[in-house]
Design an enzyme around this catalytic site. Structure first.
Site, PDB file in Angstrom:
ATOM      1  N   VAL A  11       0.852  -1.083  -0.011  1.00 20.00           N
ATOM      2  CA  VAL A  11      -0.199   0.040  -0.206  1.00 20.00           C
ATOM      3  C   VAL A  11       0.888   1.180   0.001  1.00 20.00           C
ATOM      4  O   VAL A  11       0.690   2.285  -0.832  1.00 20.00           O
ATOM      5  CB  VAL A  11      -1.031  -0.163   1.559  1.00 20.00           C
ATOM      6  CG1 VAL A  11      -1.799   1.107   1.004  1.00 20.00           C
ATOM      7  CG2 VAL A  11      -1.780  -1.244   1.198  1.00 20.00           C
ATOM      8  N   GLY A 185      -2.123 -15.284  -6.544  1.00 26.11           N
ATOM      9  CA  GLY A 185      -1.646 -14.228  -5.751  1.00 26.11           C
ATOM     10  C   GLY A 185      -2.893 -13.507  -4.724  1.00 26.11           C
ATOM     11  O   GLY A 185      -2.478 -12.546  -4.361  1.00 26.11           O
ATOM     12  N   LYS A 203     -13.061  -6.029  10.218  1.00 23.27           N
ATOM     13  CA  LYS A 203     -13.830  -5.208   9.569  1.00 23.27           C
ATOM     14  C   LYS A 203     -15.121  -4.987  10.150  1.00 23.27           C
ATOM     15  O   LYS A 203     -15.945  -3.963  10.133  1.00 23.27           O
ATOM     16  CB  LYS A 203     -13.728  -5.418   8.126  1.00 23.27           C
ATOM     17  CG  LYS A 203     -12.354  -5.466   7.560  1.00 23.27           C
ATOM     18  CD  LYS A 203     -12.274  -6.176   6.046  1.00 23.27           C
ATOM     19  CE  LYS A 203     -10.655  -6.132   5.561  1.00 23.27           C
ATOM     20  NZ  LYS A 203     -10.690  -6.972   4.516  1.00 23.27           N
TER      21      LYS A 203
HETATM   22  P1  NDP Z   1       3.264  -4.848   3.802  1.00 24.28           P
HETATM   23  O1  NDP Z   1       3.761  -5.990   4.443  1.00 24.28           O
HETATM   24  O2  NDP Z   1       3.323  -4.932   2.179  1.00 24.28           O
HETATM   25  O3  NDP Z   1       4.101  -3.403   3.989  1.00 24.28           O
HETATM   26  C1  NDP Z   1       4.549  -3.218   5.402  1.00 24.28           C
HETATM   27  C2  NDP Z   1       5.362  -1.977   5.396  1.00 24.28           C
HETATM   28  O4  NDP Z   1       5.653  -1.462   6.802  1.00 24.28           O
HETATM   29  C3  NDP Z   1       6.686  -2.188   4.669  1.00 24.28           C
HETATM   30  O5  NDP Z   1       7.310  -1.144   4.035  1.00 24.28           O
HETATM   31  C4  NDP Z   1       7.649  -2.679   6.154  1.00 24.28           C
HETATM   32  O6  NDP Z   1       8.940  -2.299   5.673  1.00 24.28           O
HETATM   33  C5  NDP Z   1       6.935  -1.693   6.966  1.00 24.28           C
HETATM   34  N1  NDP Z   1       7.387  -2.124   8.264  1.00 24.28           N
HETATM   35  C6  NDP Z   1       7.144  -3.189   8.905  1.00 24.28           C
HETATM   36  N2  NDP Z   1       7.560  -3.170  10.168  1.00 24.28           N
HETATM   37  C7  NDP Z   1       7.794  -2.112  10.521  1.00 24.28           C
HETATM   38  C8  NDP Z   1       8.526  -1.403  11.673  1.00 24.28           C
HETATM   39  N3  NDP Z   1       8.774  -2.072  12.566  1.00 24.28           N
HETATM   40  N4  NDP Z   1       8.823   0.039  11.385  1.00 24.28           N
HETATM   41  C9  NDP Z   1       8.983   0.449  10.221  1.00 24.28           C
HETATM   42  N5  NDP Z   1       8.194   0.061   9.198  1.00 24.28           N
HETATM   43  C10 NDP Z   1       7.915  -1.121   9.202  1.00 24.28           C
HETATM   44  O7  NDP Z   1       1.811  -4.585   4.226  1.00 24.28           O
HETATM   45  P2  NDP Z   1       0.519  -3.720   3.110  1.00 24.28           P
HETATM   46  O8  NDP Z   1       1.167  -2.737   2.326  1.00 24.28           O
HETATM   47  O9  NDP Z   1      -0.263  -4.955   2.421  1.00 24.28           O
HETATM   48  O10 NDP Z   1      -0.349  -3.268   4.279  1.00 24.28           O
HETATM   49  C11 NDP Z   1      -0.203  -2.332   5.075  1.00 24.28           C
HETATM   50  C12 NDP Z   1      -1.483  -1.881   6.064  1.00 24.28           C
HETATM   51  O11 NDP Z   1      -2.605  -1.736   5.089  1.00 24.28           O
HETATM   52  C13 NDP Z   1      -2.028  -3.041   7.053  1.00 24.28           C
HETATM   53  O12 NDP Z   1      -2.585  -2.384   8.096  1.00 24.28           O
HETATM   54  C14 NDP Z   1      -3.074  -3.729   6.215  1.00 24.28           C
HETATM   55  O13 NDP Z   1      -3.928  -4.475   7.008  1.00 24.28           O
HETATM   56  C15 NDP Z   1      -3.561  -2.617   5.414  1.00 24.28           C
HETATM   57  N6  NDP Z   1      -4.424  -2.829   4.355  1.00 24.28           N
HETATM   58  C16 NDP Z   1      -3.727  -3.803   3.237  1.00 24.28           C
HETATM   59  C17 NDP Z   1      -4.690  -3.863   2.172  1.00 24.28           C
HETATM   60  C18 NDP Z   1      -3.886  -4.765   1.254  1.00 24.28           C
HETATM   61  O14 NDP Z   1      -4.399  -4.737  -0.039  1.00 24.28           O
HETATM   62  N7  NDP Z   1      -2.518  -4.967   1.129  1.00 24.28           N
HETATM   63  C19 NDP Z   1      -5.925  -3.601   2.021  1.00 24.28           C
HETATM   64  C20 NDP Z   1      -6.448  -2.748   2.963  1.00 24.28           C
HETATM   65  C21 NDP Z   1      -5.681  -2.563   4.153  1.00 24.28           C
HETATM   66  P3  NDP Z   1       9.984  -2.961   4.685  1.00 24.28           P
HETATM   67  O15 NDP Z   1       9.520  -2.567   3.324  1.00 24.28           O
HETATM   68  O16 NDP Z   1      11.242  -2.645   5.095  1.00 24.28           O
HETATM   69  O17 NDP Z   1       9.733  -4.357   5.018  1.00 24.28           O
HETATM   70  N1  HSE Z   2      -6.518 -10.101   2.952  1.00 21.87           N
HETATM   71  C1  HSE Z   2      -7.560  -9.006   2.751  1.00 21.87           C
HETATM   72  C2  HSE Z   2      -8.687  -9.707   1.743  1.00 21.87           C
HETATM   73  C3  HSE Z   2      -6.875  -7.805   2.083  1.00 21.87           C
HETATM   74  O1  HSE Z   2      -8.340 -10.851   1.218  1.00 21.87           O
HETATM   75  O2  HSE Z   2      -9.672  -9.001   1.528  1.00 21.87           O
HETATM   76  C4  HSE Z   2      -7.884  -6.697   2.419  1.00 21.87           C
HETATM   77  O3  HSE Z   2      -7.850  -6.098   3.775  1.00 21.87           O
END
Ligand code: NDP
Ligand code: HSE
Length: 439
Positions: A11, A185, A203
């Site tokens: 994200v 995926g 949610k």
């Molecule tokens: P990712 O795992 O892809 O990214 C997580 C990011 O957080 C990475 O950049 C990681 O760093 C960083 N990170 C992890 N731990 C730490 C830390 N201790 N300090 C600093 N940075 C840290 O997650 P997503 O982008 O998929 O999801 C992010 C949020 O969005 C979550 O809360 C998720 O539930 C929510 N979300 C996600 C959706 C999706 O489709 N992916 C949909 C809706 C909500 P690094 O890059 O170095 O590993």
């Molecule tokens: N794992 C979640 C899903 C991502 O399958 O909808 C969005 O929150």
């Protein structure tokens, strides 16, 4: 307007990309340019492809970034409870606006974040936390504030919807459909949070809190996943003109003392093909809202993925940035109703029960007697095979019964099934599924 981005993964990376590509439009909409003050990540050395951002902005010191005086808005897209909670409480108490997609944290301890926002006079926005790109939370917390929401029924997990849609389309079993979802995926390497319903339950808690002006946490949500749904269940649903979906349901009700309550639950359920949610396929999300004056509303779209989720995050960023420039704050949390959460046993549901029984006189009466003893009214009974053919299954004098009940308390239905399982005329109870959506 200076923004601290916590997280730059699926994200966060798209947030950076959109901020770059749309910087002129965003500045015009806000009334001031948006600049990234810093980006906190876990691994500085990680390959981030061709992300259009100065590498010097990256840091592993998220708290230090949040505390910087030149930061106006904190965007958290890391996830998890800690350390995210500590960062956001720090930001909010210091009066910084927060935008987060962290459904797990909001559902576990949203109250702490709202309290910190009130303390610091800060905005807390989280549109991306439920159903990704779909504008849903803003309508609940603003557009529908003049109405009384009675029920929210949603498909809010894309992974499980993909799996159930594949099972419905191909007749595959759960394991086979999960394998396909993983290969394409849609499912993560560890799909537990999705297939066991934890993601949907988080949610559901957020939706219920907004819809009913009541703090609801993940612990208040009754949760069942889809791992027990079989190909035979899906075939049985089809025979009844239904499909199976993992639903999140948040409903108003009244308890025995006449007090208003809410019930919040996540479980697989049959819904009729005529229900608007039945046609929501693949990994799409949709939420069906029922309100007293507005009637029925349906919100549909992509519930996950980098770009769709980043769209919701940026919508919030524009809103909080505008508020800051205008020197105002959005309406704070509305939890005045403080309704008690009713236990699952008191929730009113209908059941579809499939059982193999001895095929001899009196068996149907005995089975019906069990339902009657628990005050559960039978709506329909069908004897035959799951594909709808009449007669017995021909397995050594056994027959298959498919019973659909009228609405009854969940505890009464569960007790009925437990007693049925103990009868010697019942060879096995092969499927028990709730039926929702006015079938
Ligand atoms: P990712 O795992 O892809 O990214 C997580 C990011 O957080 C990475 O950049 C990681 O760093 C960083 N990170 C992890 N731990 C730490 C830390 N201790 N300090 C600093 N940075 C840290 O997650 P997503 O982008 O998929 O999801 C992010 C949020 O969005 C979550 O809360 C998720 O539930 C929510 N979300 C996600 C959706 C999706 O489709 N992916 C949909 C809706 C909500 P690094 O890059 O170095 O590993
Ligand atoms: N794992 C979640 C899903 C991502 O399958 O909808 C969005 O929150």
């Amino acid at each position: 307007m200076r923004l601290a981005l916590l997280g730059c993964g699926t994200v966060g990376g798209e947030v950076v990309r959109l901020l770059h590509e749309q910087s002129a439009d965003l500045a015009a909409r806000i009334g001031a340019p948006l600049e990234i003050a810093g980006i906190a990540v876990r691994r500085l050395g990680r390959d981030r492809g061709d992300l259009p951002v100065d590498p010097a902005l990256f840091t592993t010191d998220a708290l230090g970034l949040v505390k910087r005086d030149d930061v106006d808005v904190v965007v958290e897209v890391v996830g998890g409870i800690e350390p995210a909670r500590g960062w956001l409480v720090e930001a909010l108490r210091a009066g910084k606006s927060v935008v987060t997609a962290n459904k797990a944290l909001l559902a576990e301890d949203g109250g702490t974040l709202h309290d910190a926002a009130a303390e610091g006079g800060a905005d807390l926005y989280y549109e991306a936390a439920v159903a990704g790109a779909i504008p849903l939370l803003r309508p609940l917390r603003e557009s529908l504030h003049g109405d009384r929401i009675t029920r929210v029924t949603g498909i809010v997990n894309g992974t499980t919807n993909f799996i159930l849609s594949a099972m419905d389309a191909t007749g595959a079993g759960f394991a086979e459909a999960l394998e396909e979802a993983t290969e394409l995926g849609y499912a993560e390497a560890d799909p537990t949070a999705d297939v066991e319903g934890f993601d949907a339950a988080a949610k559901a808690a957020i939706l219920a809190s907004l819809a009913f002006h009541t703090r609801v946490s993940a612990a208040d949500v009754h949760r069942e996943g889809i791992t027990e749904v079989t190909a035979a269940d899906v075939a049985s649903a089809k025979a009844m003109g239904c499909t199976i979906k993992l639903l999140c349901i948040a409903a108003r009700g009244v308890d025995a003392a006449g007090r208003e309550t809410v019930n919040v639950r996540v479980h697989p359920a049959m819904i009729p093909l005529t229900h608007p949610l039945a046609s929501v396929g693949d990994a799409f999300n949709a939420v069906f809202v029922e309100a007293e004056a507005a009637g029925q509303l349906m919100f549909y779209g992509r519930g996950a993925g980098g770009a769709p989720t980043a769209s919701a995050v940026l919508g919030d960023v524009v809103a909080v940035a505008r508020n800051r420039l205008a020197g105002v704050r959005a309406a704070s949390e509305s939890a005045y109703a403080d309704l008690p959460v009713r236990p699952m046993g008191e929730a009113l549901t209908r059941y579809h029960v499939r059982l193999d029984v001895a095929d001899r006189p009196g068996v149907l009466a005995a089975v019906a007697g069990v339902f009657a003893r628990h005050d559960v009214s039978i709506a329909t009974v069908r004897q035959g095979s799951a594909d709808g053919s009449a007669g017995t299954t021909g397995r050594g004098g056994d027959a298959e019964l498919v019973i659909v009940t009228h609405v009854a308390p969940d505890a009464a239905l569960a007790a009925t099934v437990a007693e049925l399982r103990g009868l010697d005329i019942v060879r096995s109870v092969t499927s028990v599924l709730r039926v929702e959506g006015g079938f």
